[in-house]
Design a protein around this motif. Structure first.
Motif, PDB file in Angstrom:
ATOM      1  N   ALA A 183     -65.986 -23.463 -40.941  1.00 50.43           N
ATOM      2  CA  ALA A 183     -66.837 -22.387 -41.543  1.00 50.43           C
ATOM      3  C   ALA A 183     -66.613 -21.210 -40.282  1.00 50.43           C
ATOM      4  CB  ALA A 183     -68.314 -22.733 -41.288  1.00 50.43           C
ATOM      5  N   GLY A 184     -66.519 -21.350 -39.394  1.00 51.41           N
ATOM      6  CA  GLY A 184     -65.958 -20.216 -38.367  1.00 51.41           C
ATOM      7  C   GLY A 184     -64.941 -19.599 -38.782  1.00 51.41           C
ATOM      8  N   LEU A 185     -64.055 -20.184 -39.327  1.00 49.47           N
ATOM      9  CA  LEU A 185     -62.942 -19.383 -39.820  1.00 49.47           C
ATOM     10  C   LEU A 185     -62.870 -18.557 -40.938  1.00 49.47           C
ATOM     11  CD1 LEU A 185     -59.459 -18.992 -39.615  1.00 49.47           C
ATOM     12  CD2 LEU A 185     -59.403 -21.357 -40.801  1.00 49.47           C
ATOM     13  N   THR A 186     -63.563 -19.540 -41.895  1.00 51.36           N
ATOM     14  CA  THR A 186     -63.769 -18.600 -43.092  1.00 51.36           C
ATOM     15  C   THR A 186     -64.647 -17.469 -42.891  1.00 51.36           C
ATOM     16  OG1 THR A 186     -65.297 -20.138 -43.685  1.00 51.36           O
ATOM     17  CG2 THR A 186     -63.223 -20.533 -44.546  1.00 51.36           C
TER      18      THR A 186
ATOM     19  N   SER B 134     -59.410 -29.780 -47.465  1.00 52.40           N
ATOM     20  CA  SER B 134     -60.579 -28.548 -47.369  1.00 52.40           C
ATOM     21  C   SER B 134     -60.364 -27.593 -48.629  1.00 52.40           C
ATOM     22  CB  SER B 134     -60.450 -27.858 -46.350  1.00 52.40           C
ATOM     23  OG  SER B 134     -61.373 -26.890 -46.201  1.00 52.40           O
ATOM     24  N   ALA B 135     -61.059 -27.705 -49.666  1.00 55.96           N
ATOM     25  CA  ALA B 135     -61.154 -27.103 -50.803  1.00 55.96           C
ATOM     26  C   ALA B 135     -61.362 -25.521 -50.357  1.00 55.96           C
ATOM     27  CB  ALA B 135     -61.938 -27.592 -51.820  1.00 55.96           C
ATOM     28  N   ASP B 136     -62.248 -25.123 -49.388  1.00 60.33           N
ATOM     29  CA  ASP B 136     -62.362 -23.935 -48.948  1.00 60.33           C
ATOM     30  C   ASP B 136     -61.409 -23.351 -48.492  1.00 60.33           C
ATOM     31  OD1 ASP B 136     -65.252 -24.121 -50.205  1.00 60.33           O
ATOM     32  OD2 ASP B 136     -66.107 -24.569 -48.170  1.00 60.33           O
ATOM     33  N   TYR B 137     -60.482 -24.049 -47.701  1.00 63.71           N
ATOM     34  CA  TYR B 137     -59.415 -23.179 -46.989  1.00 63.71           C
ATOM     35  C   TYR B 137     -58.525 -23.087 -47.943  1.00 63.71           C
ATOM     36  CZ  TYR B 137     -55.258 -22.573 -44.117  1.00 63.71           C
ATOM     37  OH  TYR B 137     -54.181 -22.095 -43.608  1.00 63.71           O
ATOM     38  N   LEU B 138     -58.325 -23.929 -49.014  1.00 63.99           N
ATOM     39  CA  LEU B 138     -57.101 -23.633 -50.004  1.00 63.99           C
ATOM     40  C   LEU B 138     -57.510 -22.580 -50.746  1.00 63.99           C
ATOM     41  CD1 LEU B 138     -56.414 -27.608 -50.848  1.00 63.99           C
ATOM     42  CD2 LEU B 138     -55.288 -26.068 -49.205  1.00 63.99           C
ATOM     43  N   HIS B 139     -58.954 -22.517 -50.987  1.00 62.33           N
ATOM     44  CA  HIS B 139     -59.453 -21.331 -51.707  1.00 62.33           C
ATOM     45  C   HIS B 139     -59.020 -19.935 -51.037  1.00 62.33           C
ATOM     46  CE1 HIS B 139     -63.021 -19.317 -54.174  1.00 62.33           C
ATOM     47  NE2 HIS B 139     -61.785 -19.298 -54.901  1.00 62.33           N
TER      48      HIS B 139
ATOM     49  N   GLY C  15     -55.089 -19.364 -50.985  1.00 63.17           N
ATOM     50  CA  GLY C  15     -54.606 -18.931 -52.264  1.00 63.17           C
ATOM     51  C   GLY C  15     -53.168 -19.601 -52.661  1.00 63.17           C
ATOM     52  N   GLY C  16     -52.868 -20.636 -51.778  1.00 66.62           N
ATOM     53  CA  GLY C  16     -51.523 -21.201 -52.162  1.00 66.62           C
ATOM     54  C   GLY C  16     -51.268 -22.713 -51.399  1.00 66.62           C
ATOM     55  N   GLN C  17     -50.932 -23.760 -52.042  1.00 66.42           N
ATOM     56  CA  GLN C  17     -51.033 -25.021 -51.384  1.00 66.42           C
ATOM     57  C   GLN C  17     -49.655 -25.717 -51.615  1.00 66.42           C
ATOM     58  OE1 GLN C  17     -52.648 -27.039 -49.169  1.00 66.42           O
ATOM     59  NE2 GLN C  17     -50.873 -28.574 -49.497  1.00 66.42           N
ATOM     60  N   PHE C  18     -48.951 -26.035 -50.377  1.00 62.83           N
ATOM     61  CA  PHE C  18     -47.622 -26.789 -50.403  1.00 62.83           C
ATOM     62  C   PHE C  18     -47.965 -28.084 -51.519  1.00 62.83           C
ATOM     63  CE2 PHE C  18     -45.370 -30.513 -48.967  1.00 62.83           C
ATOM     64  CZ  PHE C  18     -44.217 -30.255 -49.436  1.00 62.83           C
ATOM     65  N   ALA C  19     -47.014 -28.222 -52.530  1.00 62.38           N
ATOM     66  CA  ALA C  19     -47.101 -29.304 -53.424  1.00 62.38           C
ATOM     67  C   ALA C  19     -45.657 -30.208 -53.193  1.00 62.38           C
ATOM     68  CB  ALA C  19     -47.069 -28.834 -54.777  1.00 62.38           C
ATOM     69  N   HIS C  20     -44.493 -29.485 -52.817  1.00 62.50           N
ATOM     70  CA  HIS C  20     -43.237 -30.051 -52.966  1.00 62.50           C
ATOM     71  C   HIS C  20     -41.954 -29.150 -52.394  1.00 62.50           C
ATOM     72  CE1 HIS C  20     -40.363 -33.064 -54.718  1.00 62.50           C
ATOM     73  NE2 HIS C  20     -39.669 -31.941 -55.202  1.00 62.50           N
TER      74      HIS C  20
END
Length: 229
Positions: free
Chosen positions: A70-73, A96-101, A104-109
């Motif tokens: 919460a502090g970071l966002t 953390s969905a809020d962080y990923l949102h 804007g990009g999440q490592f998948a592979h």
């Protein structure tokens, strides 16, 4: 003087200490006082975070306390810049969905070499690939004057969305032994406006030798300054 906060940790394979030490002098030369933290508790210090102009994060495969997140966002939404590379920003807090949102990009592979050549080391995932500057964004200050360039390292496939301003991409090939059946274009460098704050991500940077590639280093150095308040 501007204030930069370095938050590092997580998986040691990404060399978070050695990697961030490469960019701290760059920040200092550009007028930042730098504070280094080895954990995320500092994000919950609202008074301090309000003074931070830039967060450089290198924290892979970790979890984050709700109050810290919460502090970071809140800091980013209020104008603090956030920047980083590889898993230190694009694979930080998977739960953390809020962080990923915000990122804007999440490592998948990251694709591997031929199965019969794998030896159980990090090098199993080192592929030669090209980072391609998006033609329409070649005038952006982060990539201006740079040409497409080749790397032999992990090639990140990230899950992303259309809100990103993508500055460079890489094309992941489809080989006979892969599960996917056509090439996939994945963003490699992007920015994202989040509230009053700017987010910068470069997916190259698995180890320090990749960070020492002239184009990668230039992109990250410019990206950090661009993201700052």
């Amino acid at each position: 003087m501007k204030t930069a906060l370095v938050v590092r940790g997580g998986w040691d394979g990404h060399q978070p200490r050695e990697a961030t030490e490469r960019f701290i002098p760059h920040l200092e030369r550009n007028g930042f006082t730098v504070r280094v933290e080895e954990a995320t508790e500092v994000y919950a210090d609202a008074d301090y975070m309000a003074t931070v102009d830039l967060i450089m994060q290198a924290n892979t495969m970790s979890t984050i306390d709700a109050a810290h997140l919460a502090g970071l966002t809140a800091a980013v939404r209020n104008g603090t810049g956030l920047g980083g590379w590889h898993g230190g920003i694009a694979d930080s807090y998977r739960d953390s969905a809020d962080y990923l949102h915000m990122i804007g990009g999440q490592f998948a592979h990251h694709a591997g070499i031929e199965p019969e050549k794998r030896i159980g080391e990090q090098s199993d995932n080192y592929l030669t690939h090209t980072i391609e500057i998006v033609p329409e964004r070649r005038d952006h200050p982060i990539v201006a004057g740079l040409d497409d360039f080749e790397l032999t390292t992990e090639q990140y496939w990230v899950l992303s969305d259309a809100y990103n301003d993508v500055l460079a991409t890489t094309t992941i090939a489809a080989r006979p032994f892969d599960a996917w059946q056509r090439p996939v274009v994945s963003p490699s460098v992007w920015t994202r406006q989040w509230g009053a704050g700017r987010v910068f991500v470069c997916t190259a940077g698995h180890r320090v030798e990749v960070l020492d590639h002239p184009s990668v280093r230039t992109i990250i150095e410019r990206g950090l300054l661009w993201a700052s308040r």
